[in-house]
Enzyme design. Structure first.
Site, PDB file in Angstrom:
ATOM      1  CD  GLU A 294      -1.797   2.343   1.590  1.00 13.64           C
ATOM      2  OE1 GLU A 294      -1.503   3.189   0.735  1.00 13.64           O
ATOM      3  OE2 GLU A 294      -1.861   2.582   2.800  1.00 13.64           O
TER       4      GLU A 294
ATOM      5  CB  CYS B  96      -1.429   6.831   1.443  1.00 17.99           C
ATOM      6  SG  CYS B  96       0.200   6.382   2.046  1.00 17.99           S
TER       7      CYS B  96
END
Length: 452
Positions: free
Chosen positions: A227, A261
């Site tokens: 990720e 993110c």
């Protein structure tokens, strides 16, 4: 020594001795030995312990949150909310793991055939500093409930938080070595991945870090889940609910001081409403309170390190040099960066093309649905996109056209234990959370019974 430095006052809060090569190998051996017994426990046994972990998080959330704030500057109210979310993911997998990993019966020509989901062993997690607890727990809860054991290499500036995570599982009653924090520098990770007793690795972090981990795991033929970075777009159509859209957009960009993110980093506004929407958006951003991260009413704290603020400043300056216009903020003081809004941003500017990890957002305009889709998909990242429109049919029509791993309509992109989470392109691969997440690190074993 690995040091945790408070970004608000530059005080060294904690120091941790890095493990030696032999100590690291011993810790992995002990984790593997624990796995051999842990894998035989029942879901009921694991569930009881995972529920206890959730209770421990709630009971001592102020203690854990305060350490997080001291180490990386997260505003204390947001740190407490992070701990509470970790308790939620513990409860979710305590309740759902048995269902998610129940044998899948498949009708064939056999007397009986099915797929079983079995643990694989020691799984390494390489985790970042921006959500020191949540990033770890969304890995640890499903991994442990699946019957695996976890070892953690955390970011060097949140070593005490890493200690606290191990403490949560110990206080909850998990057997020793079910979850182990390894105080290590990044240079040691390659050897850990190559250790034959480590069966897989998951990483949340930067794209360069993901490439390095994936390369090592690939060379050893080991499973990896990544990720990585993101540059999510907030797409504002002219028929949106302006007041609610602004509330969501401000949260999407500026929570955690913009260090996420999945933050909304590109604000795409329909040309017909750009002036009125921008004016109201600026007023909302002006209301965000900056200050000491330990104060309950602080929303914007400091960035986790001064060098990160300097990198963001460079991206901003290059965008301004290319024609971007600062509408609000733009100033930095050491690790503090003012909430900043930049207009006239085009697709060739750093604030559009690159990931901006801090409280800065650029505004780009569009005229048609096709142009909006094209602007979103131009990004090399692919974590998620938010659409703001009152036209449900339009949203349904557009969803399949985006390349991202998630599309949220009239909300910010966020992770939820009940939904799979992950990206496309250089934002990574694999999925966390939900049934998809817990099934990433299991052996999906085909079982076929027949009689002669």
């Amino acid at each position: 020594m690995i040091k945790s430095v408070n970004p608000y006052n530059q005080k060294v809060e904690f120091e941790t001795q890095e493990l030696t090569i032999e100590e690291t190998k011993s810790a992995i051996d002990q984790a593997h030995n624990r796995f051999l017994s842990w894998r035989t426990t029942s879901f009921a046994e694991r569930s009881k312990l995972m529920k206890a972990a959730g209770e421990e998080l709630r009971k001592n959330k102020e203690e854990y949150a305060r350490t997080m704030t001291l180490e990386m500057g997260k505003p204390i109210s947001q740190a407490i909310a992070e701990i509470e979310k970790c308790a939620w993911v513990c409860d979710y997998y305590a309740d759902q793991a048995a269902h998610h990993l129940a044998p899948k019966m498949i009708e064939t020509d056999a007397e009986e055939s099915y797929v079983s989901y079995e643990p694989i062993g020691v799984v390494l997690a390489v985790m970042p500093w921006n959500y020191p607890f949540w990033q770890v727990f969304r890995f640890a809860a499903p991994a442990l409930m699946a019957g695996n054991v976890g070892i953690l290499k955390h970011a060097s500036n949140v070593m005490r938080s890493a200690d606290n995570i191990q403490k949560v599982f110990e206080r909850a009653g998990f057997p020793e070595n079910c979850f182990t924090h390894l105080p290590l520098s990044s240079s040691k990770i390659k050897d850990v991945i190559k250790n034959p007793k480590v069966k897989a690795v998951t990483l949340t972090g930067s794209t360069p870090a993901g490439k390095a981990v994936a390369a090592t795991a690939g060379s050893e033929i080991k499973k990896s889940v990544l990720e990585l970075g993101g540059s999510n777009a907030l797409v504002v159509f002219e028929d949106c609910n302006v007041e609610k859209t602004i509330e969501k957009a401000v949260t999407a960009r500026y929570q955690n001081t913009g260090q996420s993110c999945i933050a909304g980093k590109r604000l795409l506004i329909h040309k017909n409403i750009v002036d009125s929407f921008t004016s109201k958006f600026l007023e909302a951003v002006k209301e965000l309170k900056s200050g000491d991260p330990l104060h309950e009413d602080t929303y914007i704290g400091v960035m986790a390190r001064e060098d990160l603020a300097e990198e963001l400043e460079e991206q901003l300056n290059k965008t301004v040099d290319a024609g971007g216009k600062i509408l609000l903020g733009g100033n930095r003081n050491k690790a503090y960066f003012e909430p900043t809004v930049v207009g006239n941003v085009t697709s060739e500017m750093p604030l559009f093309k690159e990931e901006t990890f801090g409280p800065v957002i650029g505004i780009t305009t569009f005229e048609t649905e096709d142009e909006a889709v094209d602007l979103v998909n131009q990004s090399i990242f692919g974590l998620g996109v938010s659409l703001f429109t009152e036209d449900h049919d339009r949203a349904k029509r557009l969803v399949p056209r985006f390349d991202d791993g998630a599309v949220f309509v009239n909300d910010l992109v966020k992770s939820d234990p009940r939904l799979p989470f992950g990206g496309t392109k250089i934002s990574g691969y694999g999925r966390e959370l939900s049934a998809d997440g817990i099934q990433e690190f299991v052996n999906k074993k085909t079982v076929y019974f027949n009689k002669f």
